[in-house]
Design a protein around this motif. Structure first.
Motif, PDB file in Angstrom:
ATOM      1  N   VAL A  79       0.476  -1.241  -0.230  1.00  0.00           N
ATOM      2  CA  VAL A  79      -0.200   0.254  -0.090  1.00  0.00           C
ATOM      3  C   VAL A  79       1.115   1.518  -0.154  1.00  0.00           C
ATOM      4  O   VAL A  79       0.750   2.261  -0.847  1.00  0.00           O
ATOM      5  N   VAL A  80       2.073   1.317   1.091  1.00  0.00           N
ATOM      6  CA  VAL A  80       3.062   2.103   0.401  1.00  0.00           C
ATOM      7  C   VAL A  80       3.023   2.423  -0.851  1.00  0.00           C
ATOM      8  O   VAL A  80       3.282   3.980  -1.451  1.00  0.00           O
ATOM      9  N   THR A  81       3.471   1.710  -1.066  1.00  0.00           N
ATOM     10  CA  THR A  81       4.453   1.716  -2.445  1.00  0.00           C
ATOM     11  C   THR A  81       3.471   2.445  -3.430  1.00  0.00           C
ATOM     12  O   THR A  81       3.609   3.016  -4.748  1.00  0.00           O
ATOM     13  N   VAL A  82       2.226   1.853  -3.757  1.00  0.00           N
ATOM     14  CA  VAL A  82       0.979   2.128  -4.581  1.00  0.00           C
ATOM     15  C   VAL A  82       0.480   3.719  -4.626  1.00  0.00           C
ATOM     16  O   VAL A  82      -0.305   4.533  -5.353  1.00  0.00           O
ATOM     17  N   GLY A  83       0.724   3.742  -3.396  1.00  0.00           N
ATOM     18  CA  GLY A  83       0.206   5.124  -2.704  1.00  0.00           C
ATOM     19  C   GLY A  83       1.185   6.074  -3.642  1.00  0.00           C
ATOM     20  O   GLY A  83       1.096   7.337  -3.435  1.00  0.00           O
ATOM     21  N   ARG A  84       2.935   6.310  -2.678  1.00  0.00           N
ATOM     22  CA  ARG A  84       3.510   6.715  -3.634  1.00  0.00           C
ATOM     23  C   ARG A  84       3.395   7.322  -5.285  1.00  0.00           C
ATOM     24  O   ARG A  84       4.332   8.350  -5.872  1.00  0.00           O
ATOM     25  N   LEU A  85       3.275   5.938  -5.613  1.00  0.00           N
ATOM     26  CA  LEU A  85       2.946   5.844  -6.761  1.00  0.00           C
ATOM     27  C   LEU A  85       2.038   6.486  -6.999  1.00  0.00           C
ATOM     28  O   LEU A  85       1.982   7.497  -8.608  1.00  0.00           O
ATOM     29  N   GLY A  86       0.359   6.831  -6.704  1.00  0.00           N
ATOM     30  CA  GLY A  86      -0.708   7.573  -6.912  1.00  0.00           C
ATOM     31  C   GLY A  86      -0.122   8.636  -6.683  1.00  0.00           C
ATOM     32  O   GLY A  86      -0.409  10.268  -7.588  1.00  0.00           O
ATOM     33  N   ASP A  87       0.826   9.019  -5.823  1.00  0.00           N
ATOM     34  CA  ASP A  87       1.297  11.130  -5.825  1.00  0.00           C
ATOM     35  C   ASP A  87       2.238  11.017  -7.313  1.00  0.00           C
ATOM     36  O   ASP A  87       1.459  12.456  -7.866  1.00  0.00           O
ATOM     37  N   MET A  88       2.590  10.531  -7.570  1.00  0.00           N
ATOM     38  CA  MET A  88       3.996  10.829  -8.760  1.00  0.00           C
ATOM     39  C   MET A  88       2.870  10.877  -9.638  1.00  0.00           C
ATOM     40  O   MET A  88       3.604  11.520 -10.774  1.00  0.00           O
ATOM     41  N   ALA A 139      -5.609   2.458  -1.115  1.00  0.00           N
ATOM     42  CA  ALA A 139      -3.673   3.466  -1.321  1.00  0.00           C
ATOM     43  C   ALA A 139      -4.205   4.085  -1.164  1.00  0.00           C
ATOM     44  O   ALA A 139      -4.061   5.621  -1.407  1.00  0.00           O
ATOM     45  N   ASN A 140      -5.190   4.683  -2.344  1.00  0.00           N
ATOM     46  CA  ASN A 140      -5.030   5.678  -3.122  1.00  0.00           C
ATOM     47  C   ASN A 140      -6.865   6.280  -2.628  1.00  0.00           C
ATOM     48  O   ASN A 140      -7.239   7.328  -2.611  1.00  0.00           O
ATOM     49  N   SER A 141      -7.674   5.638  -2.344  1.00  0.00           N
ATOM     50  CA  SER A 141      -9.348   5.753  -2.191  1.00  0.00           C
ATOM     51  C   SER A 141      -9.140   7.319  -1.019  1.00  0.00           C
ATOM     52  O   SER A 141      -9.438   8.056  -1.329  1.00  0.00           O
ATOM     53  N   ALA A 142      -8.165   7.220   0.072  1.00  0.00           N
ATOM     54  CA  ALA A 142      -8.143   8.159   0.904  1.00  0.00           C
ATOM     55  C   ALA A 142      -8.106   9.119   0.567  1.00  0.00           C
ATOM     56  O   ALA A 142      -8.182  10.770   0.651  1.00  0.00           O
ATOM     57  N   ALA A 143      -6.673   8.929   0.195  1.00  0.00           N
ATOM     58  CA  ALA A 143      -6.264  10.435  -0.839  1.00  0.00           C
ATOM     59  C   ALA A 143      -7.331  11.178  -1.777  1.00  0.00           C
ATOM     60  O   ALA A 143      -6.907  12.281  -1.806  1.00  0.00           O
ATOM     61  N   ILE A 144      -8.052  10.928  -2.562  1.00  0.00           N
ATOM     62  CA  ILE A 144      -8.774  10.981  -3.426  1.00  0.00           C
ATOM     63  C   ILE A 144      -9.465  11.749  -2.647  1.00  0.00           C
ATOM     64  O   ILE A 144     -11.099  12.976  -3.353  1.00  0.00           O
ATOM     65  N   LEU A 288       4.985  15.120  12.272  1.00  0.00           N
ATOM     66  CA  LEU A 288       4.003  15.682  13.074  1.00  0.00           C
ATOM     67  C   LEU A 288       2.655  14.573  14.531  1.00  0.00           C
ATOM     68  O   LEU A 288       2.816  13.201  13.614  1.00  0.00           O
ATOM     69  N   ARG A 289       2.792  15.184  15.440  1.00  0.00           N
ATOM     70  CA  ARG A 289       1.871  14.402  15.640  1.00  0.00           C
ATOM     71  C   ARG A 289       0.416  14.126  15.639  1.00  0.00           C
ATOM     72  O   ARG A 289       0.712  12.169  16.361  1.00  0.00           O
ATOM     73  N   ALA A 290      -0.507  15.120  14.865  1.00  0.00           N
ATOM     74  CA  ALA A 290      -1.630  13.596  15.065  1.00  0.00           C
ATOM     75  C   ALA A 290      -1.100  13.037  13.614  1.00  0.00           C
ATOM     76  O   ALA A 290      -1.799  11.750  13.973  1.00  0.00           O
ATOM     77  N   PHE A 291       0.039  12.641  12.830  1.00  0.00           N
ATOM     78  CA  PHE A 291       0.036  11.559  12.140  1.00  0.00           C
ATOM     79  C   PHE A 291       0.452  10.288  12.469  1.00  0.00           C
ATOM     80  O   PHE A 291       0.496   8.956  12.559  1.00  0.00           O
ATOM     81  N   THR A 292       2.025  11.061  13.398  1.00  0.00           N
ATOM     82  CA  THR A 292       2.535   9.998  14.512  1.00  0.00           C
ATOM     83  C   THR A 292       1.517   8.952  15.165  1.00  0.00           C
ATOM     84  O   THR A 292       1.795   7.652  15.286  1.00  0.00           O
ATOM     85  N   PHE A 293       1.368   9.646  16.510  1.00  0.00           N
ATOM     86  CA  PHE A 293       0.344   9.180  16.764  1.00  0.00           C
ATOM     87  C   PHE A 293      -1.347   8.387  16.887  1.00  0.00           C
ATOM     88  O   PHE A 293      -1.395   7.486  17.235  1.00  0.00           O
ATOM     89  N   GLY A 294      -1.940   9.250  16.076  1.00  0.00           N
ATOM     90  CA  GLY A 294      -2.753   8.686  15.138  1.00  0.00           C
ATOM     91  C   GLY A 294      -2.501   7.377  14.040  1.00  0.00           C
ATOM     92  O   GLY A 294      -3.320   6.501  14.245  1.00  0.00           O
ATOM     93  N   ASN A 295      -1.128   6.776  13.921  1.00  0.00           N
ATOM     94  CA  ASN A 295      -0.965   5.917  13.449  1.00  0.00           C
ATOM     95  C   ASN A 295      -0.619   4.944  14.586  1.00  0.00           C
ATOM     96  O   ASN A 295      -0.694   3.611  14.109  1.00  0.00           O
ATOM     97  N   MET A 429       0.443   4.739   3.418  1.00  0.00           N
ATOM     98  CA  MET A 429       0.779   4.498   5.326  1.00  0.00           C
ATOM     99  C   MET A 429       0.422   4.268   6.148  1.00  0.00           C
ATOM    100  O   MET A 429       0.966   2.366   7.140  1.00  0.00           O
ATOM    101  N   ARG A 430      -0.380   4.654   6.101  1.00  0.00           N
ATOM    102  CA  ARG A 430      -1.526   4.564   7.193  1.00  0.00           C
ATOM    103  C   ARG A 430      -2.242   3.326   6.972  1.00  0.00           C
ATOM    104  O   ARG A 430      -2.523   2.767   7.874  1.00  0.00           O
ATOM    105  N   ALA A 431      -2.458   2.653   5.447  1.00  0.00           N
ATOM    106  CA  ALA A 431      -3.216   1.344   5.601  1.00  0.00           C
ATOM    107  C   ALA A 431      -2.397   0.403   6.314  1.00  0.00           C
ATOM    108  O   ALA A 431      -2.202  -0.704   5.964  1.00  0.00           O
ATOM    109  N   THR A 432      -1.070   0.658   5.569  1.00  0.00           N
ATOM    110  CA  THR A 432       0.292  -0.466   6.037  1.00  0.00           C
ATOM    111  C   THR A 432       0.494  -0.875   7.716  1.00  0.00           C
ATOM    112  O   THR A 432       0.112  -2.065   8.130  1.00  0.00           O
ATOM    113  N   PHE A 433      -0.362   0.421   8.498  1.00  0.00           N
ATOM    114  CA  PHE A 433      -0.195   0.035   9.625  1.00  0.00           C
ATOM    115  C   PHE A 433      -1.417  -0.823  10.018  1.00  0.00           C
ATOM    116  O   PHE A 433      -1.293  -1.412  10.661  1.00  0.00           O
TER     117      PHE A 433
END
Length: 586
Positions: A79-88, A139-144, A288-295, A429-433
């Protein structure tokens, strides 16, 4: 004004309709992907009967484990890899491709023409391909959605999406029983018409509304992350299988080597990501606190939720339902039905908590959900083995409500805390966790349960069989079998005693009354109740501890207010992220 080099401007939405189109399509996608992660749990008996394979025969437990674990493993890794590909290259482009891959694999899963081990391998292989498509979707649904919805509606949209994903996990338990009662291939057929329709609809209606940049693929980062995480999760799978004279494989040198090698590669991955200009993931997001502790909170809840699902299925199918007169062959279906309060609680609380998080903030709701989640574990721990159903229904409904309270606000907090142009990788990254937590939970909870059973089950089983006239050497042989065999037999909806005694022919030498007792619906559940309860206390106490750790992590996330995304150049520096985090979390 021109865009900075390496980025492309998004096409602006033409009206309010697009965001609801995006929500409908991505909700269907994550629901299907999650459904397939759990639908086989209940359908496994029918699937293995369909390919004429005895999963409990020596050497065949691996097929069973890979049918359960393989899908989660691939999703956790990719999920992280395909999320990164989505950003690119465009989140919608990767997402649409994922829908096509997922649907194609679903078609081929239903055309298994092989028997035995070859039939199982066909299913496992195409399940892995299906998981690749599912990874591209999740990986990309939440970003969309984060791109399509304004900040004041983002919690609601992500809440619906998250509820669909986790709801698919719960509904899959019921759907697997209903569909497999008709035909085992139906658990894969159900995806085909839905997948074809939504694939075509996605290609026709979805468009890029977020910024995307070029860049290079971080090959070394991808390789070290994928191989390292795969090694750890594969080690978990082998760790559940007996090794030598041990009930589990944690002393197997192969398991130790895979874990050590996987951790070394993951450490190398972190070192690589800190040194290259175009990393696979933005490690600065962890500032980012919200990102780290949320995950971290999401990981703890995911471990507890995934493990609890397996334990409840075994509890119902192996003990409670047979004690209440249900035939073993019917227990998979009824286990899914009796777990409906869990699904109902989650589906009721998820959208409401997402809506409220837009108005009240994420921290309070997510923390309260984690605390209620832990309290439900403590309640389940206090139940007797042969419980009254309504108190059980209330407790699992509270567990579902707690999951819904936590999931939507937590996702909204994580996704709202990151810059716009890295939402794809942040979603991955969220989906990987979450997916790693689910995969690890199977190993952790099964290991704890097996450890609880191993101390007393062999003696209890041996003496119980001898009391019914089974020869001492046969009873000792059955009693010495690893507890994992008894657990899987219960999950597969077969009578474990009959299954274990048939090869020796011992049943034919017993009286009719003894045979009826041994193969009846009450002997094995009564026999295993004491040892199983010991294991239950351990796993539920562990689940409660995880939930309370998640509550602490959730409190530490800060206010959870989403900040305005910085420009592409500013977001690339860790200092800007730290400054922004202090502003939003302080």
């Amino acid at each position: 004004m021109t865009d900075p080099p390496g980025t492309r401007a998004p096409r602006r939405p033409t009206g309010d309709r697009y965001k609801w189109t995006a929500l409908t399509n991505t909700t269907a996608a994550v629901f299907m992907s999650a459904l397939d992660g759990s639908i086989v749990l209940i359908a496994l008996p029918a699937i293995f009967r369909g390919v004429h394979l005895d999963p409990l025969a020596p050497g065949n437990i691996a097929y069973l484990l890979w049918m359960i674990m393989g899908y989660r493993l691939v999703q956790a890794v990719l999920v992280v890899t395909v999320g990164r590909l989505g950003d690119m290259y465009g989140r919608v482009r990767i997402y649409n491709s994922g829908f096509a891959v997922f649907t194609f694999a679903s078609i081929l899963l239903s055309f298994d023409s092989f028997d035995g081990g070859h039939g199982a391998m066909w299913l496992i292989a195409w399940r892995l391909v299906q998981a690749v498509g599912g990874s591209m979707l999740t990986a990309n649904s939440a970003a969309i959605l984060t791109d399509a919805f304004p900040a004041e509606q983002r919690g609601f949209a992500l809440g619906i999406n998250q509820v669909a994903g986790l709801g698919g996990m719960f509904i899959g338990l019921v759907a697997g029983g209903l569909l497999s009662a008709w035909d085992w291939r139906a658990v894969f057929w159900v995806n085909v018409p839905v997948g074809v329709f939504f694939t075509l609809w996605a290609y026709r209606t979805l468009r890029e509304t977020g910024k995307r940049g070029g860049g290079r693929i971080d090959w070394w980062g991808n390789i070290t992350f994928a191989v390292g995480l795969s090694a750890v999760l594969i080690a978990v799978t082998f760790g559940l299988q007996p090794y030598g004279g041990h009930t589990m494989g944690w002393t197997n040198p192969l398991v130790d080597g895979l874990i050590a090698g996987g951790l070394v590669l993951l450490a190398a991955f972190v070192a690589i990501e800190n040194r290259i200009s175009a990393p696979m993931i933005q490690l600065t997001l962890f500032r980012l606190r919200a990102f780290t502790f949320g995950n971290l909170a999401g990981l703890a809840i995911s471990i507890g939720r995934g493990g609890m699902q397996f334990v409840l299925i075994i509890w119902l199918q192996g003990i409670w339902l047979p004690l209440h007169g249900y035939d073993y062959s019917d227990t998979p279906l009824w286990a899914g039905i009796f777990m409906l309060p869990l699904t109902a609680g989650f589906l009721a609380a998820g959208p409401v908590s997402g809506y409220l998080s837009d108005r009240l903030g994420s921290r309070g709701l997510a923390t309260g959900g984690a605390l209620l989640f832990g309290a439900s574990f403590l309640g389940l721990m206090l139940l007797p083995i042969d419980f009254g159903y309504w108190i059980f229904a209330v407790l699992i409904a509270l567990n579902g409500i707690a999951s819904g309270m936590f999931a939507s606000p937590n996702s909204s907090s994580i996704m709202g805390s990151v810059p716009a142009q890295v939402r794809g990788v942040a979603s991955g990254m969220r989906a990987t966790f979450q997916n790693s937590g689910t995969a690890i939970s199977i190993g952790v909870f099964f290991s704890l349960m097996i450890a609880g059973l191993a101390g007393s089950l062999p003696h209890t089983l041996t003496s119980g069989l001898q009391h019914q006239g089974v020869p001492a050497h046969v009873a000792a042989q059955v009693g010495s079998l690893p507890p994992v065999s008894s657990l899987f037999a219960a999950q597969l909806g077969v009578n474990p005693i009959q299954h274990l005694l048939e090869p020796s022919g011992a049943l034919t030498h017993l009286t009719a009354a003894q045979q009826q007792t041994l193969t009846g619906s009450e002997f094995f559940p009564t026999l295993i109740s004491g040892p199983f309860h010991s294991g239950l206390v351990i796993v539920f106490a562990f689940g409660a501890a995880l939930a309370f750790l998640a509550a602490i992590a959730s409190l530490l996330r800060g206010t959870g207010r989403a900040a305005k995304a910085p420009g592409p150049q500013e977001a690339a520096t860790g200092d800007s992220l730290v400054r922004r985090d202090r502003h939003t979390s302080g």
